[in-house]
Design a protein around this motif. Structure first.
Motif, PDB file in Angstrom:
ATOM      1  N   UNK A 162     -20.600 -10.036 -48.557  1.00 13.30           N
ATOM      2  CA  UNK A 162     -19.374 -10.201 -49.341  1.00 13.30           C
ATOM      3  C   UNK A 162     -18.160 -10.352 -48.434  1.00 13.30           C
ATOM      4  N   UNK A 163     -18.186  -9.713 -47.275  1.00 18.23           N
ATOM      5  CA  UNK A 163     -17.081  -9.850 -46.323  1.00 18.23           C
ATOM      6  C   UNK A 163     -16.983 -11.291 -45.813  1.00 18.23           C
ATOM      7  N   UNK A 164     -18.130 -11.900 -45.575  1.00 19.57           N
ATOM      8  CA  UNK A 164     -18.184 -13.305 -45.163  1.00 19.57           C
ATOM      9  C   UNK A 164     -17.590 -14.185 -46.262  1.00 19.57           C
ATOM     10  N   UNK A 165     -17.997 -13.904 -47.493  1.00 14.82           N
ATOM     11  CA  UNK A 165     -17.492 -14.687 -48.621  1.00 14.82           C
ATOM     12  C   UNK A 165     -15.983 -14.532 -48.771  1.00 14.82           C
ATOM     13  N   UNK A 166     -15.485 -13.318 -48.658  1.00 20.78           N
ATOM     14  CA  UNK A 166     -14.049 -13.092 -48.858  1.00 20.78           C
ATOM     15  C   UNK A 166     -13.210 -13.822 -47.826  1.00 20.78           C
ATOM     16  N   UNK A 167     -13.615 -13.778 -46.560  1.00 18.69           N
ATOM     17  CA  UNK A 167     -12.821 -14.492 -45.555  1.00 18.69           C
ATOM     18  C   UNK A 167     -12.936 -15.997 -45.780  1.00 18.69           C
ATOM     19  N   UNK A 168     -14.088 -16.446 -46.285  1.00 19.77           N
ATOM     20  CA  UNK A 168     -14.246 -17.858 -46.593  1.00 19.77           C
ATOM     21  C   UNK A 168     -13.309 -18.329 -47.694  1.00 19.77           C
TER      22      UNK A 168
END
Length: 360
Positions: A162-168
């Protein structure tokens, strides 16, 4: 009354045997009746989750006896990252999971292993949500805005988290190239925290109760909130497809208890006044005390619980259209198989209304 023929008295052994058989029959009868005098054996259920405030409905339902009232004996197992939670459900090591959606989750769901059955937390503008933090070292070097991300590093648990998704999504919203951010998969949240505090990474995105502790202690600086830049459906309650098809009654009972606890959480921790400020009433502290047992077991932190109280929909509903949009992003970045579709694993039959895609 026991009767005998020819006045013959039954032996003590035969009396005990007869009484035992009658007692067993009565117990079996009672256990099959609603509210019977003899309680049926409870169904054992295992739940996988993170020790975050956003998992609170699980904790409230257990401490307030909501599971027990539904005939469930629930064991909550704490994990250190979101993706292993999905694996635990798919493998049968746990029955239910509550955590953020990840690429790993979507790939397992797309293979038919998982079903989303209710909502968890969501990033909604105006509500407390995940904070964007920078290390003191990076701050001193001039990292003061979300727009400064290119050329800096970001800690996260895993690729596809989810952290990857949020920064994306932040990169999309602010118009910078995600490839210019040095993404650092560190496997677990404690590793992320340690790396940020020591200046080994420049930034991280984290739930508000952890963010508040880091900012208040002077260990990091906050430069924004995800909800104000890229709001989305952060997580949900899910189970295995097998549970839905073979143990539907158990799933229904679990969801009822979970939604009842979500309503308690919302009523005590997610209420705002006319100015948008969070307000608390006399029923808040008992809920905070429950959450402390799981999130801050060694030292209660009322302020941390309140700061970490992300929005959770009180009726268990979720934004299924946003889940479809998440899939678009993950597919675009080759993190989810191209043939995975939200309609195949979003099950709208367990909570009423509020859905925005048609599920199978």
């Amino acid at each position: 009354m026991l009767s005998t023929r020819s006045g013959t008295r039954p032996s003590r052994r035969s009396l005990l045997k007869t009484i035992g058989l009658c007692g067993a029959a009565l117990a079996a009868l009672a256990s099959g009746l609603p509210g019977g005098a003899v309680a049926a054996e409870k169904t054992k259920v295992t739940v996988a989750a993170l020790a975050f405030v956003s998992s609170s409905p699980l904790f409230i339902a257990k401490d307030r006896g909501y599971y027990e009232a539904e005939g469930l004996d629930v064991d909550i197992q704490i994990f250190r990252a979101a993706q292993p939670v999905a694996v635990a459900i798919a493998s049968g090591d746990a029955d239910f999971g509550v955590t953020a959606f990840t690429a790993g989750f979507y790939n397992l769901a797309g293979k038919g292993a998982l079903k989303v059955i209710a909502g968890q937390s969501a990033e909604i503008a105006g509500q407390d949500g995940s904070a964007i933090l920078v290390s003191n070292k990076a701050w001193d070097a001039g990292f003061r805005s979300v727009d400064d991300f290119p050329g800096h590093s970001l800690a996260m648990t895993q690729t596809g988290s989810s952290f990857h998704y949020m920064i994306g999504r932040i990169a999309e919203a602010r118009g910078f190239d995600l490839s210019k951010v040095d993404l650092k998969p560190l496997q677990a949240v404690p590793n992320m925290i340690a790396a940020l505090k020591s200046g080994q990474v420049d930034a991280m995105i984290i739930v508000p109760h952890i963010a508040k502790g880091l900012v208040d202690s002077g260990a990091a600086k906050m430069i924004g909130r995800v909800a104000d830049i890229a709001p989305y459906q952060l997580g949900g309650l899910f189970t295995s497809t097998r549970n839905v098809t073979e143990h539907r009654d158990m799933v229904e009972r679990f969801v009822r208890a979970y939604v009842k606890a979500a309503a308690d959480y919302n009523a005590t921790l997610n209420q705002n006044d006319a100015k948008g400020e969070r307000v608390y009433g006399p029923d808040t502290q008992p809920v905070v005390d429950i959450i402390n047992k799981y999130v801050y077991p060694e030292k209660p932190n009322d302020a941390g619980v309140k700061a970490g109280a992300m929005y959770i929909e009180p009726a268990g509903r979720f934004d299924a259209a946003d889940i479809a949009d998440q899939l678009r992003w993950y597919k675009q970045h080759d993190l989810v198989d191209a043939d995975v579709e939200a309609a195949s694993f979003v099950d709208t039959s367990f909570v009423p209304g509020g859905f925005s895609v048609q599920a199978k």
